[in-house]
Design a protein around this motif. Structure first.
Motif: not given
Length: 53
Positions: A1-7
């Protein structure tokens, strides 16, 4: 699983990755995904999750 998000703090795109290379018993990541119906992502940093049914 890869999670990509804006910090929001750093205003940058960040990602976290978790690989399951072997099935396991409690409390492994694989076990939580396979035995619980509700998965809550508390933090993508280190993929801190909690699970419940």
């Amino acid at each position: 699983m890869v999670f990509e998000y804006k910090d929001e703090e750093r205003q940058s795109l960040t990602n976290a990755r978790e690989e399951v290379i072997a099935t396991g018993t409690a409390p492994t990541f694989d076990w939580q995904l396979n035995t619980h119906s509700i998965i809550t992502i508390n933090s993508a940093d280190g993929l801190d999750i909690s699970a419940s049914n």
